[in-house]
Scaffold this active site. Sequence first.
Site, PDB file in Angstrom:
ATOM      1  N   ASP A 174      28.475  34.726  51.556  1.00 32.80           N
ATOM      2  CA  ASP A 174      29.840  34.610  51.172  1.00 32.80           C
ATOM      3  C   ASP A 174      30.840  35.120  52.353  1.00 32.80           C
ATOM      4  OD1 ASP A 174      32.213  33.899  50.579  1.00 32.80           O
ATOM      5  OD2 ASP A 174      32.915  33.741  48.306  1.00 32.80           O
ATOM      6  N   HIS A 175      30.830  34.177  53.627  1.00 34.56           N
ATOM      7  CA  HIS A 175      31.244  35.177  54.436  1.00 34.56           C
ATOM      8  C   HIS A 175      32.861  35.580  54.144  1.00 34.56           C
ATOM      9  CE1 HIS A 175      34.292  31.713  55.021  1.00 34.56           C
ATOM     10  NE2 HIS A 175      35.449  32.018  54.893  1.00 34.56           N
ATOM     11  N   HIS A 210      34.561  31.841  46.941  1.00 32.85           N
ATOM     12  CA  HIS A 210      35.667  32.572  47.691  1.00 32.85           C
ATOM     13  C   HIS A 210      36.686  33.655  46.671  1.00 32.85           C
ATOM     14  CE1 HIS A 210      33.915  31.167  50.789  1.00 32.85           C
ATOM     15  NE2 HIS A 210      34.662  30.365  51.104  1.00 32.85           N
TER      16      HIS A 210
END
Length: 518
Positions: free
Chosen positions: A198-199, A261
């Site tokens: 998950d960037h 996110h």
Amino acid sequence: MTVRQPVLLGQTMGGKVPPTAVVIFGASGDLTHRKILPAFYHLKKNGHLPEGMAFVGFARREQSEQQFREVLRQSLADFSHTQPIDNAVWAALEPHIYYQKGDLSNPDDYQGLAERLRSLPEANLFGQNHLFYLATAPNFFSVVAENLGKAGLHAGPGVNGSRRLIVEKPFGTDLPSARCLNETLHQVFPERCIFRIDHYLGKENVQNLLYFRFGNSIFEPLWDRRYIDHVQITVAETQTIGSRGGYYDMAGASRDMLQNHLMQLFTLIAMEPPASLEAEAIRDEKVKVLRSVPTPSSEEVQRNSVRAQYGPGILGAKTVRPYREEDRVSRRSLTETYVCLRLEIDNWRWSGVPFYLRTGKALSRQYTEICIVFNRPPCVLFAHSLKHIARNWLKIRIQPSEGIHLLFNTKVPAQPLIEEARMDFYYRQRDHYFPEAYERLLLDALIGEPTLFTRSDEVEQAWRIIDAVQGAWREEELDRLPLYAPGSMGPVEAEELLRREGRRWGDSPCEEEESVRE
């Protein structure tokens, strides 16, 4: 402002990258060219990659190795966050980039991949150290993992090296599919070898959250229900869905952004102090937060959530079609492009403190921010001149303009009034190189440091909450969703969700809760 360099969360500073063969499945896709390749280029440029690295692109497209390299070189020129491209760095990287034509669904092509890896010039250095990156459509995650197993490219006993798997989001579409995917991957790769990326967790200010919370004595004692009124977490996007209609209409804002996110930010801001900064200690505490969120009933979801779609309008001087008229979107779609959800955590620290999570497309501003809103002090001393004293706000900006902002009250000179003042810290004011999120995460995956990646039980707990929300929405049987104007900050219903409890969003106009003169 003088600030010392923070200790890094996740990546071990002394960690050394071993020579590794990196295989990118879906190498002709957008993610490879925009994010993955530039990340490896910058890791090479900054001296993080050793000799003996090899990069193999795996895709169906018919092209030669030289053509593949030329396309990647152009991608660097188009998407690298540092310019111009350092030709010496590229010259050192290019000879170690290879292309393997293959069909993701064909087991024979994985046998060919295994033979190619054994025959590469760098094979005597990287041995069985392999990092497999699934930059593919989600429906291929299980297929690739199973075929890697059939080709003997699995991880586990008998492998004299490290074999790791990076999996992109979305990880499943609901709780049953996430569990099924976990079970499939675990047949080939043990949990310690799976890196669900998950960037957002690679962003500098996300990594700083734990250090800010637990490394500052002026904030750490205040981080609970006695001093905090509520918490807001916002991921706002100015873009419409663009060409992603086919995917987005199946996912919506809740599956596309809320489940991953926003839940990541939620757990990091609410977790208890971990026993150490080791990966499992931190991930254990994140999971505890999600487990402490009661599964909401249908009535609670309908009372404490807002979903909407963007309608027609003007955004950035461009005409925007309503969501239902976007390409590859059903004209009767009930997929949300905006979602706001009120959650509570049933534990000692946070009991009674609401967390408001919201995200949306086609909004007026593009930013990600966490707002900690403190309780309002008594107004007894100033009752003769003021109706209210404003709450103090602590705003942690994740992107853009990463920073921390403290809003507090101060007296207006020569007047019996209180006004809001602020203290600001911006990361970009410091003379440091700021890696892109994928640089940090890929480096951690190469080292085998899992802190900034999502564990299987965390994924499943997040889906448990989202599934309850989705189920309650299906029971409503609506013909259409509320609309909001492109270029706004969302539907009026989201404003009302906070207003009915005497609160407001951090970007809303100041109203009755702010300091006013009688």
